[in-house]
Design a protein around this motif. Structure first.
Motif, PDB file in Angstrom:
ATOM      1  N   SER A   3       0.791  -1.219   0.000  1.00 56.94           N
ATOM      2  CA  SER A   3       0.000   0.000   0.000  1.00 56.94           C
ATOM      3  C   SER A   3       0.832   1.282   0.000  1.00 56.94           C
ATOM      4  N   PHE A   4       2.113   1.212   0.182  1.00 64.21           N
ATOM      5  CA  PHE A   4       2.968   2.390   0.228  1.00 64.21           C
ATOM      6  C   PHE A   4       3.895   2.380  -0.975  1.00 64.21           C
ATOM      7  N   ASP A   5       3.419   2.907  -2.094  1.00 62.33           N
ATOM      8  CA  ASP A   5       4.204   2.941  -3.331  1.00 62.33           C
ATOM      9  C   ASP A   5       4.713   1.555  -3.710  1.00 62.33           C
ATOM     10  N   HIS A   9       5.536  -1.481   3.912  1.00 63.18           N
ATOM     11  CA  HIS A   9       5.757  -0.556   5.028  1.00 63.18           C
ATOM     12  C   HIS A   9       6.138   0.827   4.509  1.00 63.18           C
ATOM     13  N   ARG A  10       5.584   1.834   5.136  1.00 70.03           N
ATOM     14  CA  ARG A  10       5.845   3.215   4.732  1.00 70.03           C
ATOM     15  C   ARG A  10       7.328   3.553   4.775  1.00 70.03           C
ATOM     16  N   GLU A  11       8.057   2.988   5.729  1.00 72.13           N
ATOM     17  CA  GLU A  11       9.466   3.316   5.902  1.00 72.13           C
ATOM     18  C   GLU A  11      10.409   2.433   5.068  1.00 72.13           C
ATOM     19  N   CYS A  14      13.771   3.811   3.320  1.00 71.14           N
ATOM     20  CA  CYS A  14      13.806   5.251   3.576  1.00 71.14           C
ATOM     21  C   CYS A  14      15.018   5.640   4.413  1.00 71.14           C
ATOM     22  N   ASP A  34      12.214  -3.702   3.370  1.00 74.95           N
ATOM     23  CA  ASP A  34      10.789  -3.397   3.433  1.00 74.95           C
ATOM     24  C   ASP A  34      10.269  -3.972   4.741  1.00 74.95           C
ATOM     25  N   TRP A  55       9.053  13.016  10.193  1.00 74.17           N
ATOM     26  CA  TRP A  55       8.744  11.936   9.260  1.00 74.17           C
ATOM     27  C   TRP A  55       8.544  12.450   7.843  1.00 74.17           C
ATOM     28  N   ASP A  58      11.418  11.887   5.580  1.00 74.94           N
ATOM     29  CA  ASP A  58      11.819  10.534   5.163  1.00 74.94           C
ATOM     30  C   ASP A  58      11.853  10.485   3.643  1.00 74.94           C
ATOM     31  N   ARG A  60      12.544   7.796   0.386  1.00 71.94           N
ATOM     32  CA  ARG A  60      12.798   6.454  -0.120  1.00 71.94           C
ATOM     33  C   ARG A  60      13.929   6.549  -1.138  1.00 71.94           C
TER      34      ARG A  60
END
Length: 136
Positions: A3-5, A9-11, A14, A34, A55, A58, A60
């Protein structure tokens, strides 16, 4: 689930800013995977906590090349899980307030194996200095 590009995980991958509450230390740490990262980490000296802040900064960076002195997040290896478990057991084993560990496991060896089993090897984050990685 992605779900994050395209990452779970969003981070994922990053470069993230960690800083001491008093502003005395700032460290940028790259997540080479990831996977999740902790909200706080110890500084290199072990005397302060650094918190993931700002944040929105951050970034990527899939092909980030850390310098030899930089710390990065990697997946916890079986060897590091064992080191951590042994260190924890040695630290807590003889403490009066940790008698439950002795009661639960009976021996230090059982406690080490129990801590390893709970450590999520290959999934949990581990913070290492880039130069300490063996690159083949």
């Amino acid at each position: 689930m992605r779900s994050f590009d395209g990452y779970r995980h969003r981070e994922a991958f990053c470069l993230m800013k960690y800083a001491a509450e008093d502003g005395s230390e700032v460290e940028w740490i790259w997540n080479s995977r990831d996977g999740v990262t902790p909200f706080c980490v110890s500084n290199r000296a072990g005397g302060k906590m650094l918190k993931h802040i700002d944040w929105y900064l951050d970034r990527r960076i899939l092909d980030y090349q850390p310098l030899a002195c930089e710390r990065i997040f990697v997946d916890l290896s079986p060897e590091r899980a064992r080191q951590r478990a042994q260190h924890r057991v040695e630290f807590f084993w003889d403490r009066d307030d940790c008698a439950h560990i002795r009661e639960m496991y009976g021996t230090k060896e059982n406690a080490v194996e129990g801590f390893i089993a709970d450590s999520r090897v290959g999934e949990a984050p581990d913070l290492v200095e880039f130069s300490s990685l063996s690159i083949t």
